[in-house]
Enzyme design. Structure first.
Site, mmCIF file in Angstrom:
data_model
loop_
_atom_site.group_PDB
_atom_site.id
_atom_site.type_symbol
_atom_site.label_atom_id
_atom_site.label_comp_id
_atom_site.label_asym_id
_atom_site.label_seq_id
_atom_site.Cartn_x
_atom_site.Cartn_y
_atom_site.Cartn_z
ATOM 1 N N TYR A 6 25.603 2.001 48.109
ATOM 2 C CA TYR A 6 25.283 1.333 49.380
ATOM 3 C C TYR A 6 23.885 0.712 49.364
ATOM 4 C CZ TYR A 6 26.810 0.290 54.086
ATOM 5 O OH TYR A 6 27.253 -0.370 55.196
ATOM 6 N N GLU A 61 22.476 -7.877 48.537
ATOM 7 C CA GLU A 61 22.697 -8.815 49.646
ATOM 8 C C GLU A 61 21.366 -9.395 50.127
ATOM 9 O OE1 GLU A 61 25.191 -7.173 52.752
ATOM 10 O OE2 GLU A 61 26.608 -6.397 51.284
HETATM 11 C C1 LIG Z 1 27.127 -11.981 61.871
HETATM 12 C C2 LIG Z 1 27.057 -10.702 62.568
HETATM 13 C C3 LIG Z 1 26.683 -9.602 61.640
HETATM 14 C C4 LIG Z 1 26.439 -8.299 62.348
HETATM 15 C C5 LIG Z 1 26.127 -7.175 61.395
HETATM 16 C C6 LIG Z 1 24.732 -7.184 60.955
HETATM 17 C C7 LIG Z 1 24.367 -5.954 60.172
HETATM 18 C C8 LIG Z 1 24.583 -6.120 58.767
HETATM 19 C C9 LIG Z 1 24.448 -4.849 58.001
HETATM 20 C C10 LIG Z 1 25.454 -4.829 56.936
HETATM 21 C C11 LIG Z 1 25.293 -3.734 55.938
HETATM 22 C C12 LIG Z 1 26.521 -3.721 55.099
HETATM 23 C C13 LIG Z 1 26.169 -3.674 53.689
HETATM 24 C C14 LIG Z 1 27.406 -3.534 52.826
HETATM 25 O O1 LIG Z 1 28.097 -4.763 52.819
HETATM 26 C C15 LIG Z 1 26.991 -3.193 51.465
HETATM 27 C C16 LIG Z 1 28.085 -2.579 50.683
HETATM 28 O O2 LIG Z 1 29.231 -2.442 51.049
HETATM 29 S S1 LIG Z 1 27.605 -2.049 49.176
HETATM 30 C C17 LIG Z 1 28.908 -1.113 48.543
HETATM 31 C C18 LIG Z 1 28.887 0.298 49.074
HETATM 32 N N1 LIG Z 1 29.480 0.339 50.354
HETATM 33 C C19 LIG Z 1 30.067 1.453 50.869
HETATM 34 O O3 LIG Z 1 30.129 2.477 50.265
HETATM 35 C C20 LIG Z 1 30.641 1.360 52.249
HETATM 36 C C21 LIG Z 1 32.116 1.435 52.209
HETATM 37 N N2 LIG Z 1 32.662 1.338 53.535
HETATM 38 C C22 LIG Z 1 33.022 2.397 54.278
HETATM 39 O O4 LIG Z 1 32.953 3.524 53.889
HETATM 40 C C23 LIG Z 1 33.605 2.110 55.664
HETATM 41 O O5 LIG Z 1 33.786 0.766 55.793
HETATM 42 C C24 LIG Z 1 32.754 2.674 56.837
HETATM 43 C C25 LIG Z 1 33.236 2.055 58.141
HETATM 44 C C26 LIG Z 1 31.290 2.323 56.609
HETATM 45 C C27 LIG Z 1 32.952 4.192 56.941
HETATM 46 O O6 LIG Z 1 34.269 4.585 56.926
HETATM 47 P P1 LIG Z 1 34.984 5.477 58.060
HETATM 48 O O7 LIG Z 1 34.198 5.643 59.280
HETATM 49 O O8 LIG Z 1 36.343 4.942 58.225
HETATM 50 O O9 LIG Z 1 35.012 6.897 57.423
HETATM 51 P P2 LIG Z 1 36.196 7.671 56.748
HETATM 52 O O10 LIG Z 1 36.586 7.034 55.484
HETATM 53 O O11 LIG Z 1 35.748 9.092 56.663
HETATM 54 O O12 LIG Z 1 37.451 7.552 57.756
HETATM 55 C C28 LIG Z 1 37.526 8.271 58.983
HETATM 56 C C29 LIG Z 1 38.981 8.709 59.231
HETATM 57 O O13 LIG Z 1 39.800 7.573 59.431
HETATM 58 C C30 LIG Z 1 40.805 7.497 58.425
HETATM 59 N N3 LIG Z 1 40.915 6.103 58.013
HETATM 60 C C31 LIG Z 1 39.947 5.171 58.071
HETATM 61 N N4 LIG Z 1 40.399 4.008 57.598
HETATM 62 C C32 LIG Z 1 41.674 4.218 57.236
HETATM 63 C C33 LIG Z 1 42.674 3.381 56.667
HETATM 64 N N5 LIG Z 1 42.444 2.103 56.373
HETATM 65 N N6 LIG Z 1 43.891 3.933 56.412
HETATM 66 C C34 LIG Z 1 44.158 5.228 56.697
HETATM 67 N N7 LIG Z 1 43.235 6.072 57.234
HETATM 68 C C35 LIG Z 1 42.016 5.567 57.497
HETATM 69 C C36 LIG Z 1 40.298 8.364 57.291
HETATM 70 O O14 LIG Z 1 41.338 8.869 56.493
HETATM 71 C C37 LIG Z 1 39.568 9.431 58.033
HETATM 72 O O15 LIG Z 1 40.528 10.354 58.555
HETATM 73 P P3 LIG Z 1 40.286 11.924 58.383
HETATM 74 O O16 LIG Z 1 39.010 12.218 59.086
HETATM 75 O O17 LIG Z 1 41.502 12.544 59.013
HETATM 76 O O18 LIG Z 1 40.218 12.144 56.915
#
Ligand SMILES: CCCCCCCCCCCCC[C@@H](O)CC(=O)SCCNC(=O)CCNC(=O)[C@H](O)C(C)(C)COP(=O)(O)OP(=O)(O)OC[C@H]1O[C@@H](n2cnc3c(N)ncnc32)[C@H](O)[C@@H]1OP(=O)(O)O
Length: 359
Positions: A283, A290
């Site tokens: 991250y 970026e």
């Molecule tokens: C023009 C306007 C702009 C405005 C914004 C300006 C701000 C800009 C800041 C941007 C920063 C972003 C930078 C980024 O782009 C850099 C990178 O990505 S670098 C690479 C590394 N990145 C990462 O590691 C992030 C990966 N992303 C995520 O992890 C997710 O997108 C996030 C939302 C950040 C977190 O995920 P979430 O909250 O969903 O956590 P969980 O995975 O624990 O999920 C919670 C529970 O929901 C279930 N779930 C979620 N999604 C699904 C799905 N698609 N299918 C099935 N189930 C899903 C999951 O299983 C969990 O359930 P449980 O608790 O029962 O296990």
């Protein structure tokens, strides 16, 4: 036939007394409680053969007059309910233990173990009653099917990107940095457009994710992809595109299969660990890449005046989009902080839950 006293074993819980009378094939049973005294009479096979057996037992504390008993081939089981829910120091009123009475070690529990057993029973009942109160979702299968397909498509898309970039890196070395955009952009556009569903899904309650982190993630990436790389041709052959795309896809090849397994209530521990750990290095590196892309694009926006904001003549002709990008840089680091905290909490919650399950 003689009248003898049978061997009686006892144990207690907070609400009940259990008696086990050692007579097999008992018949003509007459068991009652009167004036807090249990009277037992019956025929059967005991320690001294076929006989008439009887005993009486005055309880230490009040009991309910109605009793339950069950005769089996080996013994007679009697359950007596206490008037008050409490723990007794002994069973009978007389201080000296009657000779025919002994603890039933098969059922024996001390007070704290009995309390724990009671608590476990209550928890189980509560869980069942909560589960029965929550109405079953008739569309659950459909929702899971949709999420599974969504995650599968994203997994295939990001895997294609990751594998393609890795192979090109091995074959072309550094040269592959310069045309990443032209080889990968179409699939990345597709995956990132589709990723808008990740903002819609929590909004519709399809997944238990907080809306804001998903919004920050999807919008942040799409801004870089469509505005910085997509709209500026001069950015498209810069090596930074390689690093941004590689870091994004390296995360997603673990996240989406983790979700796919979650949809079919399956877990693969290594994958769970990777999903909740790999973001720690990726991250900040992703945000750094970026930020580099944004800084590199600033001079292009200044030179080309692309997306510049027209101003009234007194203030100058226009305001370069690079000023907006300065603000965006700040948002980028705020977004990083906010999502880093969110992911850290998710990680702790996940591994705490697993530890609790293991205990
Ligand atoms: C023009 C306007 C702009 C405005 C914004 C300006 C701000 C800009 C800041 C941007 C920063 C972003 C930078 C980024 O782009 C850099 C990178 O990505 S670098 C690479 C590394 N990145 C990462 O590691 C992030 C990966 N992303 C995520 O992890 C997710 O997108 C996030 C939302 C950040 C977190 O995920 P979430 O909250 O969903 O956590 P969980 O995975 O624990 O999920 C919670 C529970 O929901 C279930 N779930 C979620 N999604 C699904 C799905 N698609 N299918 C099935 N189930 C899903 C999951 O299983 C969990 O359930 P449980 O608790 O029962 O296990």
């Amino acid at each position: 036939m003689q009248t003898l006293t049978p061997q009686v074993f006892w144990a207690q819980r907070h609400g009940e007394i259990y008696l086990r009378v050692e007579i097999s094939d008992a018949k003509n049973l007459d068991i009652s409680v009167q004036e807090n005294t249990l009277r037992f009479r019956g025929q059967g096979h005991g320690a001294k053969g076929e006989n008439e057996y009887e005993f009486s037992l005055e309880f230490l504390n009040p009991v309910k007059p109605e009793i339950k008993h069950k005769s089996t081939q080996r013994q007679v089981n009697i359950t007596v309910r206490k008037q008050k829910h409490c723990w007794w120091d002994r069973l009978s009123m007389q201080e000296k233990k009657p000779v025919f009475l002994a603890p039933d070690f098969d059922r024996w529990l001390d007070e704290s173990d009995a309390e724990m057993e009671l608590r476990q029973k209550e928890e189980k009942i509560n869980k069942i009653s909560i589960e029965s109160r929550i109405p079953k979702d008739p569309y659950l299968g459909l929702k899971k099917g949709y999420l599974f397909m969504y995650n599968l498509v994203q997994f295939l898309g990001f895997s294609w990107i990751f594998v393609n970039m890795t192979v090109r890196l091995f074959i072309l070395g550094e040269d592959s940095f310069y045309d990443t955009f032209h080889t990968i952009a179409d699939v990345m556009y597709f995956c990132q457009m589709l990723a808008i569903a990740e903002v819609i899904n929590p909004a519709l309650g399809l997944v238990k994710t907080a809306l804001m982190p998903s919004f920050i993630q999807v919008m942040g990436r799409n801004f870089i992809l469509f505005v910085i790389f997509g709209s500026l041709e001069d950015m498209q052959n810069k090596p930074v595109v390689f690093f941004v795309f590689y870091l994004w896809s390296a995360t997603e090849i673990f996240r989406y299969p983790f979700y796919m397994l979650a949809c079919i209530d399956t877990e693969w521990k290594t994958l769970t660990w990777l999903r909740y750990t790999i973001w720690i290095p990726l991250y900040p590196l992703g945000v750094l890449a970026e930020a580099v892309a944004i800084i590199q694009s600033m001079s292009i926006f200044n030179d080309t005046k692309f997306l510049s904001i027209p101003l009234p003549e007194v203030l100058g002709s226009s305001l370069s989009f690079s000023y907006v990008l300065h603000l965006y840089l700040l948002l980028l680091f705020l977004g990083l902080f906010s999502n880093f905290r969110h992911l850290y909490k998710q990680r702790r919650r996940r591994f705490r839950m697993k530890k609790r399950k293991a205990n």
